[in-house]
Scaffold this motif. Structure first.
Motif, PDB file in Angstrom:
ATOM      1  N   LEU A 144      16.764 -76.100  22.461  1.00 29.56           N
ATOM      2  CA  LEU A 144      16.244 -74.745  22.499  1.00 29.56           C
ATOM      3  C   LEU A 144      15.011 -74.713  23.380  1.00 29.56           C
ATOM      4  CD1 LEU A 144      17.101 -75.476  19.292  1.00 29.56           C
ATOM      5  CD2 LEU A 144      16.754 -73.011  19.084  1.00 29.56           C
ATOM      6  N   CYS A 148       7.371 -73.235  19.950  1.00 30.81           N
ATOM      7  CA  CYS A 148       7.547 -73.539  18.530  1.00 30.81           C
ATOM      8  C   CYS A 148       6.275 -73.323  17.731  1.00 30.81           C
ATOM      9  CB  CYS A 148       8.054 -74.967  18.343  1.00 30.81           C
ATOM     10  SG  CYS A 148       7.118 -76.235  19.195  1.00 30.81           S
ATOM     11  N   VAL A 151       7.064 -68.710  17.644  1.00 33.21           N
ATOM     12  CA  VAL A 151       8.249 -68.097  17.066  1.00 33.21           C
ATOM     13  C   VAL A 151       8.507 -68.651  15.672  1.00 33.21           C
ATOM     14  CG1 VAL A 151       9.282 -67.725  19.325  1.00 33.21           C
ATOM     15  CG2 VAL A 151       9.799 -69.817  18.080  1.00 33.21           C
ATOM     16  N   LEU A 153      10.846 -70.399  13.435  1.00 31.70           N
ATOM     17  CA  LEU A 153      11.991 -71.269  13.682  1.00 31.70           C
ATOM     18  C   LEU A 153      12.984 -71.316  12.535  1.00 31.70           C
ATOM     19  CD1 LEU A 153      10.427 -74.369  15.483  1.00 31.70           C
ATOM     20  CD2 LEU A 153      11.652 -72.436  16.492  1.00 31.70           C
ATOM     21  N   ARG A 155      14.446 -68.999  11.112  1.00 27.87           N
ATOM     22  CA  ARG A 155      15.534 -68.064  11.397  1.00 27.87           C
ATOM     23  C   ARG A 155      16.450 -68.614  12.482  1.00 27.87           C
ATOM     24  NH1 ARG A 155      11.742 -62.617  11.690  1.00 27.87           N
ATOM     25  NH2 ARG A 155      11.433 -62.348   9.436  1.00 27.87           N
ATOM     26  N   GLU A 156      15.846 -69.192  13.506  1.00 26.93           N
ATOM     27  CA  GLU A 156      16.632 -69.714  14.621  1.00 26.93           C
ATOM     28  C   GLU A 156      17.448 -70.941  14.220  1.00 26.93           C
ATOM     29  OE1 GLU A 156      16.869 -68.243  17.453  1.00 26.93           O
ATOM     30  OE2 GLU A 156      15.274 -66.746  17.194  1.00 26.93           O
ATOM     31  N   LEU A 157      16.935 -71.714  13.266  1.00 32.77           N
ATOM     32  CA  LEU A 157      17.567 -72.977  12.909  1.00 32.77           C
ATOM     33  C   LEU A 157      18.093 -72.974  11.477  1.00 32.77           C
ATOM     34  CD1 LEU A 157      14.988 -75.432  14.546  1.00 32.77           C
ATOM     35  CD2 LEU A 157      17.157 -74.617  15.485  1.00 32.77           C
ATOM     36  N   ASN A 188       6.436 -73.535  10.232  1.00 32.64           N
ATOM     37  CA  ASN A 188       7.754 -73.897  10.753  1.00 32.64           C
ATOM     38  C   ASN A 188       8.188 -75.272  10.253  1.00 32.64           C
ATOM     39  OD1 ASN A 188       8.415 -71.603  12.241  1.00 32.64           O
ATOM     40  ND2 ASN A 188       7.391 -72.329  14.090  1.00 32.64           N
ATOM     41  N   VAL A 364      19.570 -72.643  24.108  1.00 30.09           N
ATOM     42  CA  VAL A 364      19.215 -71.375  23.466  1.00 30.09           C
ATOM     43  C   VAL A 364      17.783 -71.025  23.810  1.00 30.09           C
ATOM     44  CG1 VAL A 364      18.958 -70.157  21.275  1.00 30.09           C
ATOM     45  CG2 VAL A 364      20.833 -71.794  21.586  1.00 30.09           C
ATOM     46  N   ILE A 366      14.584 -68.728  23.059  1.00 29.95           N
ATOM     47  CA  ILE A 366      14.071 -67.909  21.953  1.00 29.95           C
ATOM     48  C   ILE A 366      12.685 -67.386  22.308  1.00 29.95           C
ATOM     49  CG2 ILE A 366      15.436 -69.029  20.166  1.00 29.95           C
ATOM     50  CD1 ILE A 366      13.085 -70.789  19.542  1.00 29.95           C
TER      51      ILE A 366
END
Length: 367
Positions: A144, A148, A151, A153, A155-157, A188, A364, A366
């Motif tokens: 990605l 970090c 954002v 993370l 939600r993304e992971l 995170n 990805v 983000i």
């Protein structure tokens, strides 16, 4: 700044800061902070992969090998076969081989620098150097590109978590520009680690940096391979306990770093981490780390093979005094997420989440 990681019979210091209430609006960054983050990202993106000959000609080659040894020791101490690994600020994927040797089961790497993520992708695919193509890595991976420390993370992971092990090497201090970024980083990590999961990391040792600043005649100190410069805001060389974030300096290290960094008072870092259920296992200056783990024959052999102190045979080259002084600027640390893992629950299989050959479109992005 008092050393906060020596251990105290009275227990860890309590943070004077209050956790941010739930709500992403309190983690939003101003443009100035984003610009600094972009400057750091651009710096690392612009660095090209070096050939073996170029790497060996570096004025800090033995320091680089020592840092690789420290990271390798951390991974060997805490990585277990089949572990699900999160590599925050993974850069160009310089630790991929280390993870492969540890027989991890699944790897997720994230970095803010697009150029670094692309280099990590090609390295993972075995295309980084056509003259030194290596066997395929044994673990599937996912990459990605994003900040970090900004954002959210989890939600993304969500489909990749929980992670057994998180690594953040020579990068976590970039989150210390604001309290929001520092909290986002720790939030995170905590959200993505399983109970009992481990964070391994390396970052500048604030105690050493401030000590050297106060010993210097002006606001700059260094040697033949590095310099650190504070601006006029810190001319009195005093730092308010009420303002522990955003203590910025410029760091230049030959053939490695040339960008703004931030002081991380470790006693506060430890307290802040505890607010996110991350407890300190140990923290050691790099000099102390070398002294302690060079007592183990397996790590002595690893040091010999990596060549930081020569090969113990005909190659007697080793770190220069200047490189050894730079090593003193850094520390290694380990944190553990509170709680015990459910030993009756089987580890979720995630090998189908990643790929064994990552294409450009698989990365990805983000924000």
């Amino acid at each position: 700044m008092k050393r906060g990681y020596q251990g105290s019979p009275s227990g860890p210091p309590q943070s004077r800061l209050k956790p941010n209430p739930e709500g992403d609006t309190l983690f939003l960054e101003d443009e100035n902070t984003k610009n600094f983050a972009r400057k750091v990202a651009d710096h690392y993106s612009a660095r090209t992969n070096q050939t073996l000959e170029e790497r060996e000609a570096s004025p800090i080659i033995h320091l680089k090998k020592l840092n690789n040894w420290i990271k390798s020791v951390l991974i060997q101490l805490y990585a277990r076969r089949g572990d699900v690994v999160l590599d925050l600020a993974c850069g160009k994927g310089g630790d991929l081989i280390k993870w492969d040797k540890a027989n991890v089961g699944y790897y997720v790497g994230i970095d803010i620098a697009e150029g670094s993520i692309e280099d990590c992708r090609t390295r993972y695919n075995g295309d980084a150097d056509q003259n030194q193509r290596r066997k395929k890595f044994s673990f599937p991976a996912r990459l990605l590109c994003g900040d970090c420390f900004e954002v959210r993370l989890d939600r993304e992971l969500a489909d990749d978590a929980p992670f057994d092990l998180c690594s953040c090497q020579f990068a976590l201090h970039y989150s210390w520009s604001t309290e929001a970024r520092a909290r986002r980083a720790l939030s995170n990590i905590s959200a993505l680690l399983r109970p009992g999961g481990i964070l391994i990391g390396t970052m500048p040792d604030a105690n050493v940096i401030i000590k050297k600043l106060r010993e210097a005649e002006g606001l700059e100190f260094g040697n033949g391979v590095f310099w650190i410069r504070f601006d006029e805001d810190f001319v009195d060389k005093k730092f308010k306990a009420s303002s522990p974030f955003g203590i910025q300096y410029t760091f230049h290290l030959e053939d490695a770093v040339d960008c703004p960094e931030w002081v991380v008072p470790f006693n506060l870092f430890k307290s802040l981490a505890e607010e996110y259920d991350l407890e300190l296992v140990f923290a050691k200056n790099s000099h102390q780390f070398v002294e302690e783990y060079m007592k183990r024959p397996d790590f002595v052999d690893l040091m010999r093979r990596l060549g930081a102190l020569g090969d113990g045979n005909q190659d007697l080259s080793t770190l220069s005094p200047d490189e050894w002084e730079v090593a003193y600027l850094y520390m290694a640390f380990v944190l553990r997420k509170r709680g015990d893992p459910d030993k009756t629950q089987k580890r979720t299989e995630r090998r189908d989440k990643g790929k064994t050959n990552i294409q450009k479109e698989d990365i990805v992005y983000i924000s």
